[in-house]
Design an enzyme around this catalytic site. Structure first.
Site, PDB file in Angstrom:
ATOM      1  N   GLU B  29       1.424  -3.636   3.490  1.00  0.00           N
ATOM      2  CA  GLU B  29       1.100  -2.229   3.071  1.00  0.00           C
ATOM      3  C   GLU B  29      -0.159  -1.740   3.461  1.00  0.00           C
ATOM      4  O   GLU B  29      -1.147  -2.611   3.614  1.00  0.00           O
ATOM      5  CB  GLU B  29       0.923  -2.305   1.535  1.00  0.00           C
ATOM      6  CG  GLU B  29       2.234  -2.657   0.809  1.00  0.00           C
ATOM      7  CD  GLU B  29       2.019  -3.237  -0.568  1.00  0.00           C
ATOM      8  OE1 GLU B  29       0.949  -3.293  -1.147  1.00  0.00           O
ATOM      9  OE2 GLU B  29       3.159  -3.761  -1.148  1.00  0.00           O
ATOM     10  N   GLU B  60       6.336  -6.069  -2.705  1.00  0.00           N
ATOM     11  CA  GLU B  60       6.174  -7.288  -2.043  1.00  0.00           C
ATOM     12  C   GLU B  60       7.295  -8.349  -1.690  1.00  0.00           C
ATOM     13  O   GLU B  60       7.067  -8.977  -0.852  1.00  0.00           O
ATOM     14  CB  GLU B  60       5.151  -8.069  -2.996  1.00  0.00           C
ATOM     15  CG  GLU B  60       3.725  -7.459  -2.797  1.00  0.00           C
ATOM     16  CD  GLU B  60       3.399  -6.166  -3.442  1.00  0.00           C
ATOM     17  OE1 GLU B  60       4.347  -5.806  -4.254  1.00  0.00           O
ATOM     18  OE2 GLU B  60       2.530  -5.471  -3.103  1.00  0.00           O
ATOM     19  N   GLN B  82      -1.424  -7.482  -0.053  1.00  0.00           N
ATOM     20  CA  GLN B  82      -2.814  -6.834   0.173  1.00  0.00           C
ATOM     21  C   GLN B  82      -3.731  -7.630  -0.890  1.00  0.00           C
ATOM     22  O   GLN B  82      -5.060  -7.716  -0.162  1.00  0.00           O
ATOM     23  CB  GLN B  82      -2.696  -5.586  -0.532  1.00  0.00           C
ATOM     24  CG  GLN B  82      -3.625  -4.372  -0.059  1.00  0.00           C
ATOM     25  CD  GLN B  82      -3.072  -3.112  -0.187  1.00  0.00           C
ATOM     26  OE1 GLN B  82      -3.225  -2.706  -1.330  1.00  0.00           O
ATOM     27  NE2 GLN B  82      -2.918  -2.495   0.914  1.00  0.00           N
ATOM     28  N   HIS B 129      -7.174  -8.866  -8.735  1.00  0.00           N
ATOM     29  CA  HIS B 129      -7.837  -8.557  -7.251  1.00  0.00           C
ATOM     30  C   HIS B 129      -8.488  -9.731  -6.849  1.00  0.00           C
ATOM     31  O   HIS B 129      -9.259 -10.096  -5.803  1.00  0.00           O
ATOM     32  CB  HIS B 129      -8.672  -7.451  -7.152  1.00  0.00           C
ATOM     33  CG  HIS B 129      -7.854  -6.247  -6.750  1.00  0.00           C
ATOM     34  ND1 HIS B 129      -7.025  -5.910  -7.958  1.00  0.00           N
ATOM     35  CD2 HIS B 129      -7.374  -5.260  -5.699  1.00  0.00           C
ATOM     36  CE1 HIS B 129      -6.480  -4.868  -7.642  1.00  0.00           C
ATOM     37  NE2 HIS B 129      -6.626  -4.382  -6.441  1.00  0.00           N
TER      38      HIS B 129
HETATM   39  C1  LIG Z   1       2.241  -4.983  -6.797  1.00  0.00           C
HETATM   40  C2  LIG Z   1       1.085  -4.287  -6.113  1.00  0.00           C
HETATM   41  N1  LIG Z   1       0.708  -4.321  -4.807  1.00  0.00           N
HETATM   42  C3  LIG Z   1      -0.237  -3.740  -4.112  1.00  0.00           C
HETATM   43  C4  LIG Z   1      -1.346  -2.990  -4.892  1.00  0.00           C
HETATM   44  C5  LIG Z   1      -2.327  -2.472  -4.305  1.00  0.00           C
HETATM   45  N2  LIG Z   1      -2.320  -1.031  -4.504  1.00  0.00           N
HETATM   46  C6  LIG Z   1      -3.177  -0.526  -5.281  1.00  0.00           C
HETATM   47  S1  LIG Z   1      -2.799   1.372  -5.500  1.00  0.00           S
HETATM   48  C7  LIG Z   1      -1.636   1.007  -4.131  1.00  0.00           C
HETATM   49  C8  LIG Z   1      -0.896   2.436  -4.007  1.00  0.00           C
HETATM   50  C9  LIG Z   1      -0.153   3.015  -5.133  1.00  0.00           C
HETATM   51  O1  LIG Z   1       0.475   3.952  -4.841  1.00  0.00           O
HETATM   52  P1  LIG Z   1       1.437   4.805  -6.009  1.00  0.00           P
HETATM   53  O2  LIG Z   1       2.309   4.036  -6.718  1.00  0.00           O
HETATM   54  O3  LIG Z   1       1.878   6.012  -5.152  1.00  0.00           O
HETATM   55  O4  LIG Z   1       0.293   5.404  -6.862  1.00  0.00           O
HETATM   56  P2  LIG Z   1      -1.403   6.212  -6.462  1.00  0.00           P
HETATM   57  O5  LIG Z   1      -2.296   5.264  -6.102  1.00  0.00           O
HETATM   58  O6  LIG Z   1      -0.869   6.995  -5.461  1.00  0.00           O
HETATM   59  O7  LIG Z   1      -1.634   6.874  -7.794  1.00  0.00           O
HETATM   60  C10 LIG Z   1      -1.743   0.008  -3.948  1.00  0.00           C
HETATM   61  C11 LIG Z   1      -0.531  -0.440  -2.658  1.00  0.00           C
HETATM   62  C12 LIG Z   1      -1.137  -3.246  -6.311  1.00  0.00           C
HETATM   63  N3  LIG Z   1      -2.224  -2.607  -7.176  1.00  0.00           N
HETATM   64  N4  LIG Z   1       0.118  -3.774  -6.837  1.00  0.00           N
END
Ligand SMILES: Cc1ncc(C[n+]2csc(CCOP(=O)(O)OP(=O)(O)O)c2C)c(N)n1
Ligand SMILES: Cc1ncc(C[n+]2csc(CCOP(=O)(O)OP(=O)(O)O)c2C)c(N)n1
Ligand SMILES: [Mg+2]
Ligand SMILES: [Mg+2]
Lengths: 351, 320, 351, 320
Positions: B29, B60, B82, B129
């Site tokens: 990601e 994941e 990530q 985190h």
């Molecule tokens: C399972 C998981 N993988 C990766 C992350 C890291 N991360 C935090 S927000 C995000 C993007 C989320 O995108 P979206 O679902 O569109 O929500 P938005 O942030 O746009 O509100 C990522 C990859 C996470 N929090 N949880």
């Protein structure tokens, strides 16, 4: 020929309030002037809160923060349709939902400043702590909905997640359960076009996110997420449907993340300014203001009053948040189980 | 020689391996356009293109699952999760498939896969985190677990991990990422997996650590005749070096930031209790995170073992 | 009105060969008489193998076994469309696929008798060891397909899984990846109507499983899984499409599990005999025989010849399987890593 | 008193708890119509209906994930994962959510959830049907881990687990399921979590085990003055009973069927090495499965610790 069509599905999109503030009367949900004023005040409060949070982060007074700028209508419009008894399962970018259902804003600042106590939902509210792992909270909404159905409570469970969340296995399993058990659940996808640096069209090859509901045998609908009336109406319909035992709904709120992903992100690395400019014109609050002006229910002094009240509330929230005493170190252990284990008791002696 | 921090050293290792071997690809990601949330993959997309640096959906299990298919097909994927807190949805793929593909197919298929992920507390990060659950992966036969503590070892270890014919979980301390800079040559070198490193020689007590905790051990060891072992590879770990040191000093303190119960410290201690007990003068002490969920920033510092807690345990064993 | 349709999708079903053996000439794939004979021989071999496996299990000569009775056409028809260079990722109920691509039957008996060596795919074949955890192997097919695309190989990857497998998060993540990366993958769902005791309609509220492809933006099609021509044609089309860079396809083979789930199961606890009777009439082999009779390419002696050859092959396979020496205990450790760890070396001294 | 095997005892526990408390529900794959693949939930659907005995889709993360939502809402779900080898896809839900809901919400929400799953080798099962990865769950603060070894303790422990306000992973040995029958009263009784049981008193050596391995320890202990501890709850485990016994005998052998490295045996040994080492006369030995993927039936017996391997380790420690 025996190559026959055995299933067809259409995905519809709902728009009510145009960018110039004109509402489609035929589709307009029954909202009183007072309710519209309430919605407007909430939108302003959300934006004021968000703006302050970003400033506090810059000043190092809170930690990493995820802005909701641009998504206020998607969050307030949907949350406004909830009854107090309904359960909400938000992601980390749903401050607007918390605020709209009456969660104390100071607790939100407290959470973002790195204090778990900010997530202790007041007893009279039914909202889960934010889910940091994307999409993993959606099954909780399905489960709560199944439990409400078992208890015969007239309660719906609502899950909020982003476009990125739809790619997670838990999204799939949660919606499939909701479909199979005809659970009173509503799945609200905040499609803000980006998952950090991944644009919506790279998240999935599906043309819409609403059509993912087809896989689970229930309705999916896309709404203009910057149109608070459309969001409200779609959510209200879905909630009524759920509580009438007609099963779940997936709502795709088509909106936009105006800010960086979080304060730790720099969106200029991966997206064009022009895109943001385009979306400015579609601002959800501006649009409602234009509507209210047309209706003659938005005087300058009223507008000022709303903004002052919002500012006051946020000022108070910051003051309260920053005046709470530092949590006790043992707290990090105390809440693991109902009672600490013998080993934990030993560990707590360190403090 | 250029002074690099761990982010830069890992980035360099990736670049070198991708240049060396066209079957090495990077996926995860935000690893492409964004260069990774910690910038570890910065510049790789520009250099190697979207075919070899793949921004994936938020998924994941899908990342590791597809990487397994790629590895079996003949590529050498380096998949980024990530944050370690998001690796759990991929644990089934890692444990049920990556770890077993060689044994299930009796060697016909292998899984030369590296799963990189930032781990650990100490940077005021949000919930989930700051995980440090290396122990889970050390209990998975078929998986190797590597945790570098410095930029230069990170580079050499990652290159070995990428070339390793079996799946490696590679943990990078978010705390160390930008904490230290040191000379890192851009000349070719690797550090073998499965071997520990004596970070400091000593005779009176042995401190065992990895990743970010190594630096706190070195601090705690200052001014005393303590030997500090940087384990580097946690699975399979370097028993020989550990026992040799324990026999020499007769006292061992193991330090990690993961919760105590069933952490890797338990394995190290148990191995000593089995293989070297007769040489030990003192109980084997563990200085670890508490048996609790890692708290949010306001309490983070109380959670992680600090120099004082380590010193206290050293004093404790020195009593014997 | 602005409640407009923004996406529509139709799911088609392909039938070619009727239960009475009549084929729709317009849809009939170009198969030579010889190919049809080959398919027939494979179907008979599969059924003979399956029948023997059930007997061996009863006699305690192999362990728990999952029968493919009734699904032969779905497996042989699809596998027959594969080229030698394509990769297959089967579940535990794909013995027909193994047999159709030329996997030594004795190794299959060896595996089911509890010997890993039976899963060591011969070097000239590209089929993965069976996946026991349902659905978890589907991402491997997506990944192999992505790798083939990266290598510019004209190779497709095919995943086989059941109706139950579609409920797993890995199904969702795998198909979404395939869609996003336009991977040359074909996803073949063996919808045999049951997941142990769970009937298809309780597995998901979707009317068809084919429509789940809508969520990933690529084509999903349902075929009569007991119609070897329909299965072959749909698979061949999907493979060609994949290799032409036109992306993945989901194929739902609508078939039926005629036996218990496995030899450890007793289906009479949860499903009616009548249902099984109904499906008997739709038998895939019977149907092909009727077709071949009409075409005058199925004489009694030919039929007998095919059955005798199948029996001979299976007899030989059993003999070979039961004559291989017992595996060495150290084997269980040897294949963990390329080289044993120091601790493993110590452990191996136990043997 | 009726003589029951463990399957029947667990079935009875479920029945009693469902009768006692309308918020207790059972869910999982094939738990309803089919009564579970091991018949543990047999008759519950007929007795309590499909609302309380839910056949779910094939979806482990979904099972645990929805159960968490139910538990938070006020129910007491008992979720079955058909085999322990299929719990890994649900590990994220167990660890990231069930384990943390109380702490994340500072007590506002709790997760009174039981995840039941059959574990262990010894019944000639197919691949991935013989897992024994209890150690993973013992490294998860917020989770309790229980492993009964007999029908009567299984009943009492499961009832406590269902009434426990926090999430419990409840592991049932497939090998023991129908191996032993014993008197199990249908009168009300529970066995507290967190307490071990002295299965056999002795003075010269302490054997520690749980689940199926307990019975092999008892066999190995026959005719010698060995104390055998049935740990029953692995997390949090009964340190007091363990240390008391170790101080008495001065010799400890821990036995489990999971792979050695980072197994629960490591934690027990390390705890002793920290808390009771001065009383120990001999190294702490571990008799465990090998560091390898559990083999298919033909090699299964070589994998599991047997009476002879246990005896050999006892002889070993008795040398001191
Ligand atoms: C399972 C998981 N993988 C990766 C992350 C890291 N991360 C935090 S927000 C995000 C993007 C989320 O995108 P979206 O679902 O569109 O929500 P938005 O942030 O746009 O509100 C990522 C990859 C996470 N929090 N949880
Ligand atoms: C992840 C996982 N969960 C549970 C099981 C136990 N199990 C084996 S087969 C099966 C049903 C599979 O149904 P389906 O996918 O329709 O395939 P079929 O058996 O009908 O061929 C179950 C639940 C498993 N093998 N893997
Ligand atoms: Mg988004
Ligand atoms: Mg099926």
């Amino acid at each position: 020929m025996p190559e026959k069509t055995i299933e067809s599905c259409n995905i519809t999109r709902l728009d009510i309030l145009s960018e110039t503030g004109e509402a489609d009367e035929a589709l307009m949900p029954p909202l009183s002037e007072e309710q519209i004023r309430k919605i407007y005040a909430l939108l302003v409060l959300c934006r004021t809160f968000d703006h302050r949070a970003l400033n506090l982060q810059r000043e190092g007074r809170i930690g990493t923060y995820a802005s909701i700028l641009g998504q206020e209508a998607s969050q307030v419009g949907s949350a406004f349709a909830l009854e107090k008894s309904d359960w909400a399962f938000p992601s980390f970018r749903e401050m607007g939902v918390y605020i709209a259902i009456g969660y104390p804003p100071y607790m939100l600042f407290q959470y973002w400043s790195g204090d778990e106590r900010g997530l202790r939902t007041p007893d009279d509210l039914n909202i889960f702590p934010v889910s940091i792992p994307v999409g993993t909270h959606i099954p909780h909404a399905s489960g709560a909905a199944m439990a409400a159905k078992y208890r015969k409570d007239k309660v719906a469970a609502v899950a909020y997640f982003g476009d990125g969340g739809t790619s997670k296995g838990d999204f799939h399993e949660a919606l499939n359960f909701a479909g199979v058990f005809k659970a009173p659940a509503v799945f609200i996808c905040q499609n803000n076009q980006w998952a950090i640096s991944l644009p919506r069209e790279r998240q999935t090859a599906a043309k819409t996110l609403a059509q993912k509901a087809v896989a689970y045998g229930f309705e999916g609908i896309q709404v203009d997420g910057n149109d608070v009336f459309a969001v409200y109406k779609a959510t209200k319909n879905a909630l009524d449907k759920a509580k009438n035992g007609e099963g779940p709904t997936l709502i795709e709120c088509y909106t936009y993340r105006m800010s960086d992903h979080t304060t730790a992100d720099d969106a200029s690395r991966y997206r064009k300014k022009e895109e943001i400019e385009e979306w400015k014109a579609r601002d959800p609050i501006l649009r409602l203001e234009l509507f209210m002006e047309r209706k003659g229910i938005l005087s300058d002094e009223y507008k000022k009053k709303v903004e002052d009240e919002a500012k006051q509330k946020v000022d108070d929230a910051v003051k309260t948040a920053e005046s709470v005493e530092h949590p006790h170190p043992a707290d990090m252990i105390t809440f693991t189980y109902e009672k600490p284990t013998p080993r934990q008791k030993k560990e707590m002696r360190d403090f | 020689m250029p002074k690099l921090n761990m982010v830069q050293a890992i980035n360099l290792a990736l670049k070198e391996e991708m240049e060396r071997d066209g079957s090495v690809i990077v996926m995860g990601e935000d690893v492409g356009r964004d260069g990774g949330v910690f910038r570890v993959t910065e510049g790789l997309l520009e250099k190697f293109g979207t075919e070899r640096v793949m921004d994936t959906p938020l998924s994941e299990s899908g990342i590791v699952g597809t990487a397994i298919g790629m590895a079996a097909y003949g590529l050498r994927p380096v998949a980024e999760i990530q944050f370690m807190g998001f690796i759990y949805p991929a644990l089934d793929q890692i444990f049920s498939h990556a770890a077993r593909l060689r044994s299930r197919s009796r060697g016909r298929y292998t899984c030369p896969l590296v799963v990189r992920t930032p781990y650990g507390a100490g940077i005021r990060a949000p919930e989930i985190h700051s995980e440090s659950t290396e122990a889970l992966f050390c209990h998975m036969p078929g998986i190797k677990v590597v945790v570098p503590s410095t930029p230069s070892t990170a580079k050499g270890l990652l290159k070995s991990a990428i070339r390793d014919p079996d799946p490696v979980v590679f943990l990078e301390s978010t705390r160390v990422y930008r904490q230290i800079k040191e000379d890192v040559t851009d000349e070719e070198y690797t550090i073998p997996l499965g071997k520990a490193r004596i970070a400091k020689e000593g005779k009176e007590v042995t401190l065992v650590a990895w990743g970010s905790m190594l630096h706190r051990c070195l601090k705690a060891a200052e001014g005393m005749d303590a030997e500090v072992i940087d384990l580097m590879t946690l699975s399979p770990f370097d028993e020989e070096t550990l026992y040799r040191s324990a026999r020499k000093t007769g006292r061992v303190v193991v330090v990690h930031e993961a919760p105590k119960t069933c952490g890797v410290g338990a394995e190290i201690s148990a191995s000593l209790a089995e293989e070297a007990m007769l040489y030990l003068k003192a109980p084997i002490m563990r200085v670890t995170g508490y048996d609790a969920v890692i708290p949010l920033p306001k309490l983070e510092d109380y959670y992680m073992p600090d120099v004082n807690r380590i010193k206290r345990s050293i004093d404790e064993v020195m009593k014997y």
